[in-house]
Design a protein around this motif. Structure first.
Motif, PDB file in Angstrom:
ATOM      1  N   LEU A   7     139.156 110.466   4.418  1.00  0.00           N
ATOM      2  CA  LEU A   7     138.264 109.674   5.257  1.00  0.00           C
ATOM      3  C   LEU A   7     139.033 108.607   6.028  1.00  0.00           C
ATOM      4  N   SER A   8     138.614 108.377   7.270  1.00  0.00           N
ATOM      5  CA  SER A   8     139.213 107.337   8.099  1.00  0.00           C
ATOM      6  C   SER A   8     138.559 105.992   7.790  1.00  0.00           C
ATOM      7  N   ALA A   9     139.129 104.930   8.344  1.00  0.00           N
ATOM      8  CA  ALA A   9     138.528 103.610   8.188  1.00  0.00           C
ATOM      9  C   ALA A   9     137.134 103.569   8.798  1.00  0.00           C
ATOM     10  N   HIS A  10     136.948 104.255   9.940  1.00  0.00           N
ATOM     11  CA  HIS A  10     135.620 104.317  10.556  1.00  0.00           C
ATOM     12  C   HIS A  10     134.630 105.014   9.623  1.00  0.00           C
ATOM     13  N   ASP A  11     135.074 106.086   8.960  1.00  0.00           N
ATOM     14  CA  ASP A  11     134.210 106.785   8.011  1.00  0.00           C
ATOM     15  C   ASP A  11     133.799 105.853   6.874  1.00  0.00           C
ATOM     16  N   LEU A  12     134.758 105.096   6.354  1.00  0.00           N
ATOM     17  CA  LEU A  12     134.470 104.193   5.241  1.00  0.00           C
ATOM     18  C   LEU A  12     133.444 103.139   5.644  1.00  0.00           C
TER      19      LEU A  12
END
Length: 332
Positions: free
Chosen positions: A31-36
């Motif tokens: 997961l990316s930071a945006h996903d988190l």
């Protein structure tokens, strides 16, 4: 918060960013930071602007000194450029206590740096990542936390990087600060300090000028010293995790004296809670004996943090006196 606060978020991977791997059946960082951040409810009500940076997607156990150098430089550039009120770093919990301490050795800005992660990955019932990230962002944005340095936030608790440790393999309440406790908590969206943060030291400055290898040797019952002797010629410095307040079997002292004549050898305790003494016990293998043979007492730094400090100092090619002075700070 009456005015908009701006927080930079850097993601490194770890359990907080893991999803199921169709090949292995286990979980892996994906997961990316945006996903988190998309999985965190309630942040929009706190008037916080987020600036997001993906740095790595690796397990905490795979982070390296080079990763920390790159991350630290990126954070420094961001904070020097202005307009940022705080920083959040997400990563694997395996190395949070080491990462936070290492970053704190170089962090000189007033904006707080908050390190967080998760014990339960997003595929599990009750994942703690969103709650920890929510609490970390609020902490980074809190105006009254300026000047507090690098902190660790999990389970709605705020810990100082100098004291925090991972004390359980699976519990969401895994992070504790033995001997001091958390310095604050997050309750109903409010960040509250319950104790004064420890003094910031700023012991390390400037770039690394050479690559070094610092060993860690843990003393155990019945130790015959053969493995200790194997470090000779294979490291630029060594940390000894000794018994109790800084004791080793008598049969190890000559080897340690030889090593200390060639490279810096730091005397820490494998207990990782409480200080190494300097003037109480006087038998062969005691703290007084070992310090007399050239070992440097680590103060109240446990072996993992002592290794990080010694690594940073040796990488800057500092001399023996500066190393002794740096560790003496943690005896005060």
């Amino acid at each position: 918060m009456s005015a908009t606060r701006t927080v930079a978020v850097y993601s490194l991977g770890g359990t907080i960013a893991m999803t199921a791997d169709p090949v292995t059946g286990g979980v892996a960082p994906a997961l990316s930071a945006h996903d988190l951040l998309a999985a965190v409810p309630g942040l929009e009500g706190h008037d916080v602007e987020l600036r997001v940076h993906d740095v790595r997607r690796v397990p905490g156990a795979s982070l390296t000194f080079d990763d920390l150098t790159e991350l630290g430089s990126a954070v420094d550039r961001t904070l020097t450029g202005g307009g940022i009120d705080g920083v959040v770093i997400t990563q694997g919990t395996d190395t949070i206590e080491e990462t936070a301490f290492a970053l704190g050795l170089r962090h000189r800005h007033e904006q707080p740096v908050i390190v967080t992660g998760a014990m339960r990955n997003p595929t599990m019932a009750g994942p703690d990542g969103p709650a920890n990230l929510y609490a970390a962002v609020l902490t980074a944005a809190a105006p009254h936390l300026r000047g507090t340095g690098v902190l660790v936030v999990l389970n709605d608790e705020i810990h100082a990087a100098r004291h925090v440790r991972k004390s359980h393999t699976t519990s969401p309440a895994a992070f504790t600060s033995p001997g001091s406790g958390p310095i604050g908590r997050i309750t109903e969206g409010s960040v509250r300090l319950t104790a004064a943060p420890p003094r910031r030291f700023g012991l390390v400055a400037g770039p690394r000028v050479r690559d070094v290898r610092v060993g860690l040797y843990t003393v155990s019952l019945g130790d015959d010293g053969e493995l200790l002797a194997a470090w000779d010629g294979r490291c630029d410095g060594l940390v000894v995790a000794a018994f109790g307040v800084g004791h080793v079997p008598g049969r190890l002292v000559e080897t340690l004296e030889r090593l200390a004549a060639r490279v810096p050898v730091v005397l820490s305790s494998r207990i990782d809670n409480g200080p190494v003494l300097t003037g109480t016990y006087g038998y062969p293998g005691s703290e007084m004996d070992l310090i007399g043979r050239g070992l440097v007492p680590a103060g109240d730094l446990g072996p993992y943090r002592a290794r990080l400090l010694l690594h940073e100092l040796l990488a800057q090619d500092v001399g023996p006196e500066a190393i002794t002075e740096a560790f003496a700070v943690f005896a005060s």
